[in-house]
Design a protein around this motif. Structure first.
Motif, mmCIF file in Angstrom:
data_model
loop_
_atom_site.group_PDB
_atom_site.id
_atom_site.type_symbol
_atom_site.label_atom_id
_atom_site.label_comp_id
_atom_site.label_asym_id
_atom_site.label_seq_id
_atom_site.Cartn_x
_atom_site.Cartn_y
_atom_site.Cartn_z
ATOM 1 N N MET A 255 0.833 -1.179 0.000
ATOM 2 C CA MET A 255 0.000 0.000 0.000
ATOM 3 C C MET A 255 0.880 1.246 0.000
ATOM 4 O O MET A 255 1.839 1.343 0.757
ATOM 5 C CB MET A 255 -0.892 -0.010 1.239
ATOM 6 C CG MET A 255 -1.826 1.145 1.307
ATOM 7 S SD MET A 255 -2.983 0.877 2.670
ATOM 8 C CE MET A 255 -3.345 2.534 3.051
ATOM 9 N N VAL A 256 0.568 2.202 -0.860
ATOM 10 C CA VAL A 256 1.325 3.445 -0.951
ATOM 11 C C VAL A 256 0.633 4.501 -0.096
ATOM 12 O O VAL A 256 -0.561 4.736 -0.234
ATOM 13 C CB VAL A 256 1.408 3.937 -2.416
ATOM 14 C CG1 VAL A 256 2.108 5.272 -2.482
ATOM 15 C CG2 VAL A 256 2.102 2.907 -3.281
ATOM 16 N N LYS A 257 1.392 5.109 0.802
ATOM 17 C CA LYS A 257 0.848 6.161 1.656
ATOM 18 C C LYS A 257 0.963 7.500 0.933
ATOM 19 O O LYS A 257 2.022 7.838 0.398
ATOM 20 C CB LYS A 257 1.615 6.214 2.971
ATOM 21 C CG LYS A 257 1.091 7.251 3.928
ATOM 22 C CD LYS A 257 1.879 7.245 5.228
ATOM 23 C CE LYS A 257 1.382 8.356 6.114
ATOM 24 N NZ LYS A 257 2.175 8.461 7.334
ATOM 25 N N GLU A 258 -0.144 8.263 0.897
ATOM 26 C CA GLU A 258 -0.107 9.583 0.273
ATOM 27 C C GLU A 258 0.631 10.551 1.181
ATOM 28 O O GLU A 258 0.439 10.551 2.394
ATOM 29 C CB GLU A 258 -1.524 10.118 0.056
ATOM 30 C CG GLU A 258 -2.271 9.452 -1.045
ATOM 31 C CD GLU A 258 -3.626 10.121 -1.260
ATOM 32 O OE1 GLU A 258 -4.114 10.852 -0.382
ATOM 33 O OE2 GLU A 258 -4.190 9.888 -2.329
ATOM 34 N N ILE A 259 1.481 11.343 0.599
ATOM 35 C CA ILE A 259 2.164 12.397 1.337
ATOM 36 C C ILE A 259 1.670 13.710 0.761
ATOM 37 O O ILE A 259 1.926 14.023 -0.401
ATOM 38 C CB ILE A 259 3.696 12.268 1.213
ATOM 39 C CG1 ILE A 259 4.149 10.930 1.775
ATOM 40 C CG2 ILE A 259 4.371 13.438 1.910
ATOM 41 C CD1 ILE A 259 5.608 10.618 1.582
ATOM 42 N N LEU A 260 0.941 14.453 1.577
ATOM 43 C CA LEU A 260 0.362 15.713 1.130
ATOM 44 C C LEU A 260 0.956 16.868 1.928
ATOM 45 O O LEU A 260 1.403 16.695 3.052
ATOM 46 C CB LEU A 260 -1.156 15.699 1.323
ATOM 47 C CG LEU A 260 -1.926 14.591 0.602
ATOM 48 C CD1 LEU A 260 -3.401 14.667 0.966
ATOM 49 C CD2 LEU A 260 -1.747 14.689 -0.891
#
Length: 76
Positions: free
Chosen positions: A1-6
């Protein structure tokens, strides 16, 4: 799973309505660095509108982030 970095939440620095015909206006807003490189965000549609989360994908120190609601969508 790719974690979003905002980037952190960001409020618009400018916003308003642009008259595009005698009966229509479109809502627009700008955030980030108003002297920075221009980024134009186009939302999906039809029927959707801009969302504050969309501007969080861009570095607000580097970019002048511009988004608008297409005619008949969001606040337009």
């Amino acid at each position: 799973m790719v974690k979003e970095i905002l980037f952190p939440h960001l409020e618009p620095k400018e916003k308003g309505y642009l008259k595009v015909s005698e009966i229509h206006e479109i809502y627009w807003e700008r955030s980030g660095n108003l002297d920075g490189e221009k980024i134009l965000i186009l939302h999906g549609g039809p029927g959707g509108g801009s969302h504050p989360r969309y501007r969080r994908y861009f570095d607000p120190d580097k970019f002048d982030i511009i988004q608008f609601d297409q005619r008949g969508c969001g606040r337009s």
